[in-house]
Design an enzyme around this catalytic site. Structure first.
Site, PDB file in Angstrom:
ATOM      1  N   GLU A   8      40.665  47.926  38.689  1.00 63.08           N
ATOM      2  CA  GLU A   8      40.821  46.515  38.349  1.00 63.08           C
ATOM      3  C   GLU A   8      41.462  45.804  39.528  1.00 63.08           C
ATOM      4  OE1 GLU A   8      41.810  42.939  37.298  1.00 63.08           O
ATOM      5  OE2 GLU A   8      43.606  44.146  36.989  1.00 63.08           O
ATOM      6  N   HIS A   9      40.960  44.624  39.845  1.00 62.71           N
ATOM      7  CA  HIS A   9      41.215  43.987  41.125  1.00 62.71           C
ATOM      8  C   HIS A   9      42.488  43.148  41.203  1.00 62.71           C
ATOM      9  CE1 HIS A   9      38.424  42.818  44.704  1.00 62.71           C
ATOM     10  NE2 HIS A   9      39.640  43.041  45.117  1.00 62.71           N
ATOM     11  N   SER A  10      43.031  42.722  40.063  1.00 65.32           N
ATOM     12  CA  SER A  10      44.038  41.667  40.138  1.00 65.32           C
ATOM     13  C   SER A  10      45.397  42.083  40.698  1.00 65.32           C
ATOM     14  CB  SER A  10      44.215  41.005  38.767  1.00 65.32           C
ATOM     15  OG  SER A  10      44.788  41.881  37.830  1.00 65.32           O
TER      16      SER A  10
END
Length: 618
Positions: free
Chosen positions: A328-330
């Protein structure tokens, strides 16, 4: 690891004049002369004394003064760039890394005694990589990871603390992150097999760490339990759905039964997820085949099964031992987990790993109580995932004719800028026109720095593309224009790294607008067009231990491109949409090959005869 954080400066707020000048130059190739003049007039009005731009700039400077670390990251970044985006994480936001098969990768795969759906090497490799990552986490927790540095000095290391134990949870309108403290005190991971989730302790009851063989024993124990437990619904599918839909489904689960809150909290507090997938048939593990299928597995898996998309790291292992890192990128940029993976996968799996006699707590199945409403949510999520997966045209391209070694020695330009010009040329070949292009620029030289947009498209890049497509231009003219374009790109890259790109500043100014305030500069069609990045690109390092990396395109008619520039090979992960009439991943890959070959031909034709002969060897 954090010893030089005190020496880092805060991200600057650029002047209005330099930001607008940079913006106007970036749109020259997207406008008619009349449109450009109108944008120039609007920009002049925006920044005039007493104008709205001056008011917004002062508001932004107040935001900066109030921000303890970074005006953008402290105030808006994670919500505006990630958490307010309501689309599913698979394809649209999450990233993947395909890790090379091992040097001792077997050619035959044998089912485990516990369950024939899983293979012995799959379990052994998963256990080994798990242990390697846990070793790295020990180094991370003791803050013994060396500080990343460039010629300009040390880089911010905070993102290394924003990865392990992080989980994104869906909320209505804007998601949130939950995480364990740093250094993490969590002592368990999540194992996902057949859509069932297990809590797996990573330490013995006396607190000592396992050996690889002990971790194998843990995984095999969980596989054996599959035949004994009452299986829960595949709740992980819900993490692949639209964020608002998942928020509704999650709230329903939490209200339905306290067991679900307990299971959710164990997942959210875990260090990371390990996935043993049983869908794909074992292959001969030939690393030269099935790149597109492997990329699809990395991008969205087999119908979104066997993953927890909200978790910052999922390590996925197929039946033939193929490995994918998915995340997940955040909480942090994909470069950080890529660097970590590059470190931990270098040591091959010991096929006869030792075990100890430590007292181990058996893996615990995490049950979920569901009802008819949850089944409706799962059905809707499956439909969403199927549509996304069927429309995702993703693949891996390896350009093997030459790499960074040739570019440095004979083209004598920045390798990254050279690759960006090849992508510009490939797109120009496909469409006959330029497009707004995003390249990730790092602002980690500043405290809590994340990214800035490098706008690749420029009048210089367009002139180069036109020259390459014009048969009457000479090699000397083409190479001259290549050098001009790469110098311009490198300058923008440097400005972006120094916190002086135009996109983040313009975003901050717009976020300072009060209700009822607006300016025609932001309403011009070219303003939206300049941020509709039909080429969304990001470069990593050589990635010698990786087969490919990728992420989804940000525009329905564009491409998402991640690349790894090696000395001899340049690897690309490409994604576009099947329903777009303007894109084709396979065709674009071929055009990348053409662009690189034509650029090399132009460079070599300008070299003296002796150098031309030696260049053929690189």
């Amino acid at each position: 690891m954090l010893s030089l954080q005190h020496s880092l400066k805060k991200l600057p707020v650029p002047s209005l004049e330099e930001t607008l000048a940079k913006y106007l130059r970036s749109i020259e190739s997207l406008t008619t002369p009349e449109e450009l003049e109108r944008s120039k007039a609007l920009a002049k009005d925006f920044i005039k004394p007493g104008g709205l731009g001056q008011v917004l700039q002062q508001r932004l400077l107040d935001v900066d003064r109030a921000a303890p670390h970074n005006w953008l990251d402290d105030t808006w970044w994670i919500s505006k760039a990630y958490h307010e985006w309501r689309v599913p994480l698979i394809v649209n936001s999450n990233w993947y890394i395909l890790v090379n098969n091992e040097t001792n990768h077997p050619k035959e795969f044998y089912p485990t005694a516990e369950n024939p759906a899983y293979t012995t090497f799959q379990v052994k490799r998963a256990a080994h990589v798990t242990q390697q990552l846990l070793d790295y986490i020990d180094t991370l927790n003791s803050q013994n990871v060396p500080v990343d540095k460039t010629r300009a000095g040390p880089l911010c290391m905070r993102q290394y603390t924003q990865l392990i134990g992080f989980t994104r949870i869906p909320q209505h309108g804007c998601d949130r992150l939950v995480n364990t403290a740093f250094p993490s005190t969590s002592k368990h991971i999540i194992l996902i097999i057949d859509d069932q989730l297990f809590k797996v302790d990573v330490c013995a009851k006396d607190g000592g760490r396992f050996l690889d063989g002990d971790m194998e024993r843990q995984f095999l124990n969980a596989i054996k339990q599959l035949k004994q437990i009452k299986q829960s619904a595949p709740v992980g599918l819900l993490t692949c759905d639209d964020r608002d839909a998942w928020a509704v489904a999650r709230e329903h689960l939490l209200v339905l039964d306290p067991t679900n809150r307990e299971s959710m909290q164990v997942i959210e507090d875990s260090l990371f997820c390990i996935v043993l997938d049983s869908v794909a048939e074992p292959t001969k593990a030939d690393p030269e085949t099935n790149f597109s299928e492997w990329a699809k597995f990395g991008m969205h898996g087999h119908g979104g099964r066997n993953r927890w998309c909200d978790k910052s790291i999922n390590l996925l292992f197929e039946r033939d031992g193929k490995m994918v890192c998915y995340g997940e990128h955040s909480p942090c940029d994909a470069l950080i987990p890529a660097l970590i993976m590059d470190t931990i996968v270098r040591k091959p799996t010991d096929l006869n790993a030792a075990s100890s006699n430590v007292d181990i707590e058996a893996p615990r199945h995490l049950p979920f109580v569901t009802d008819a409403k949850t089944q409706e949510h799962l059905k809707a999520a499956s439909a969403t995932i199927e549509a996304l997966s069927k429309n995702s045209d993703c693949g891996i391209v390896h350009f093997k004719d030459y790499g960074v070694d040739f570019i440095k020695k004979y083209a004598k330009v920045s390798p990254d800028a050279y690759i960006q010009m090849a992508l510009q040329l490939a797109y120009f070949k496909q469409t006959g026109e330029p497009c707004a292009t995003y390249e990730t620029g790092s602002t980690r030289q500043f405290l809590h720095g994340r990214t800035e947009t490098i706008r690749t498209l420029s009048p210089d890049s367009l002139a180069f593309c036109k020259a390459m497509q014009n048969p009457s231009t000479t090699p000397e003219e083409r190479v001259k224009l290549l050098r001009v374009a790469t110098i311009a790109h490198s300058q923008y890259q440097k400005d972006a790294g120094n916190g002086k790109g135009c996109d983040r500043h313009l975003l901050g100014l717009r976020l300072c607008l009060q209700p009822g305030e607006s300016h025609d500069l932001f309403k011009e069609p070219v303003f939206a067009k300049s941020t509709d990045f039909l080429l969304s690109t990001s470069g990593l390092f050589a990635g010698d231990y990786f087969t490919g990396t990728g992420f989804g395109c940000v525009s329905p008619n564009g491409y998402g491109i991640n690349y790894m520039p090696g000395g001899k090979v340049i690897k690309f992960g490409i994604e576009s949409k099947f329903d777009s009439k303007k894109t084709d991943t396979r065709a674009f890959g071929e055009l990348i090959h053409q662009a690189f070959r034509e650029m090399r031909a132009a460079v070599e034709q300008t070299l003296p005869e002796d150098l031309r002969k030696t260049s053929a060897k690189l």
